[in-house]
Write an enzyme that holds these catalytic residues in place. Sequence first.
Site, PDB file in Angstrom:
ATOM      1  N   HIS A  91     -43.072  -7.406   1.716  1.00 46.82           N
ATOM      2  CA  HIS A  91     -44.534  -7.317   1.534  1.00 46.82           C
ATOM      3  C   HIS A  91     -45.123  -6.100   2.221  1.00 46.82           C
ATOM      4  CE1 HIS A  91     -43.741 -11.825   2.204  1.00 46.82           C
ATOM      5  NE2 HIS A  91     -43.817 -11.663   0.898  1.00 46.82           N
ATOM      6  N   HIS A 118     -48.118  -5.476   4.647  1.00 46.03           N
ATOM      7  CA  HIS A 118     -48.981  -6.229   5.555  1.00 46.03           C
ATOM      8  C   HIS A 118     -50.189  -5.376   5.963  1.00 46.03           C
ATOM      9  CE1 HIS A 118     -46.432  -9.908   6.610  1.00 46.03           C
ATOM     10  NE2 HIS A 118     -45.764  -9.281   5.666  1.00 46.03           N
ATOM     11  N   HIS A 172     -50.504 -10.574   5.072  1.00 42.39           N
ATOM     12  CA  HIS A 172     -50.336  -9.762   3.863  1.00 42.39           C
ATOM     13  C   HIS A 172     -51.603  -8.947   3.586  1.00 42.39           C
ATOM     14  CE1 HIS A 172     -47.116 -12.773   2.191  1.00 42.39           C
ATOM     15  NE2 HIS A 172     -46.837 -12.285   3.390  1.00 42.39           N
ATOM     16  N   HIS A 223     -51.845 -15.865  -2.316  1.00 43.01           N
ATOM     17  CA  HIS A 223     -50.495 -15.302  -2.325  1.00 43.01           C
ATOM     18  C   HIS A 223     -49.845 -15.592  -3.687  1.00 43.01           C
ATOM     19  CE1 HIS A 223     -46.638 -13.911  -0.884  1.00 43.01           C
ATOM     20  NE2 HIS A 223     -46.084 -15.020  -1.326  1.00 43.01           N
ATOM     21  N   HIS A 274     -51.954 -11.254  -3.509  1.00 39.38           N
ATOM     22  CA  HIS A 274     -52.384 -10.268  -2.518  1.00 39.38           C
ATOM     23  C   HIS A 274     -51.942  -8.896  -3.035  1.00 39.38           C
ATOM     24  CE1 HIS A 274     -51.539 -13.752   0.491  1.00 39.38           C
ATOM     25  NE2 HIS A 274     -52.813 -13.782   0.134  1.00 39.38           N
ATOM     26  N   ASP A 286     -48.391  -8.197  -2.124  1.00 36.86           N
ATOM     27  CA  ASP A 286     -47.299  -9.064  -2.596  1.00 36.86           C
ATOM     28  C   ASP A 286     -46.372  -8.314  -3.543  1.00 36.86           C
ATOM     29  OD1 ASP A 286     -48.342 -11.090  -1.099  1.00 36.86           O
ATOM     30  OD2 ASP A 286     -49.284 -12.137  -2.789  1.00 36.86           O
ATOM     31  N   HIS A 302     -38.434  -9.772   5.280  1.00 36.36           N
ATOM     32  CA  HIS A 302     -38.327 -11.091   5.893  1.00 36.36           C
ATOM     33  C   HIS A 302     -36.914 -11.671   5.860  1.00 36.36           C
ATOM     34  CE1 HIS A 302     -42.667 -11.951   6.526  1.00 36.36           C
ATOM     35  NE2 HIS A 302     -42.833 -11.134   5.511  1.00 36.36           N
ATOM     36  N   ARG A 334     -39.690 -11.947  10.588  1.00 36.03           N
ATOM     37  CA  ARG A 334     -39.800 -10.542  10.174  1.00 36.03           C
ATOM     38  C   ARG A 334     -38.614  -9.763  10.737  1.00 36.03           C
ATOM     39  NH1 ARG A 334     -46.426  -9.852  10.595  1.00 36.03           N
ATOM     40  NH2 ARG A 334     -46.833 -11.831   9.543  1.00 36.03           N
TER      41      ARG A 334
HETATM   42 ZN    ZN Z   1     -49.005 -12.516   0.042  1.00 37.69          ZN
HETATM   43 CU    CU Z   2     -44.447 -10.337   4.715  1.00 38.95          CU
END
Ligand code: ZN
Ligand code: CU
Length: 182
Positions: free
Chosen positions: A79, A81, A97, A105, A114, A117, A154, A171
Amino acid sequence: MQSLTKKLLVVTLSVLPLVGVAQITHDHQEKAPVPKAIAVLSPTKGSSVHGGVTFEVVENGVRVVANIAGLTPGKHGFHIHEFGDCSSDSGTAAGGHFNPSGMQHGAPNSDNRHAGDIGNIEADKAGNAHLDYVDPVLSLSGENSIIGRGVIVHAKEDDLTTQPTGAAGARLACGCIGVAKR
Ligand code: ZN
Ligand code: CU
């Protein structure tokens, strides 16, 4: 007292034109289009995941090309962030995010997602992941610009439905998106 007020007035008036010039320069810089951006991903504490990702403006959006190593085989949430801050051991300083339009999401190909995403990357048996696709939502300019935001890899797969994170777990790597040399 009166002379002090006069002095302050003179100082204020003489500073005003400078502020005006600074404002124009600032606006000009923000409007200059950035064609390509890059993030170098470094491992969080206890992780060996690392790699890089580029973002390039193309006809139908932004082309995302990522090469990540040091993963366990399988899918890993990937993602953008909110913050380009990788200063904390666990990567949490990057925030949630990137979501400038207040969406849920979701999957990269969903209308309700998002902006950050970008789904999952999938590692092979050797732990290497390669991703190359054109994202229709990402932008390198304007209010939704991802320049200066963070990229996170992740530990687990993003299930693309659980709110607001996709249940992607810890993370493992973090990078900040900067302007790239073409
Ligand atoms: Zn998201
Ligand atoms: Cu993430």
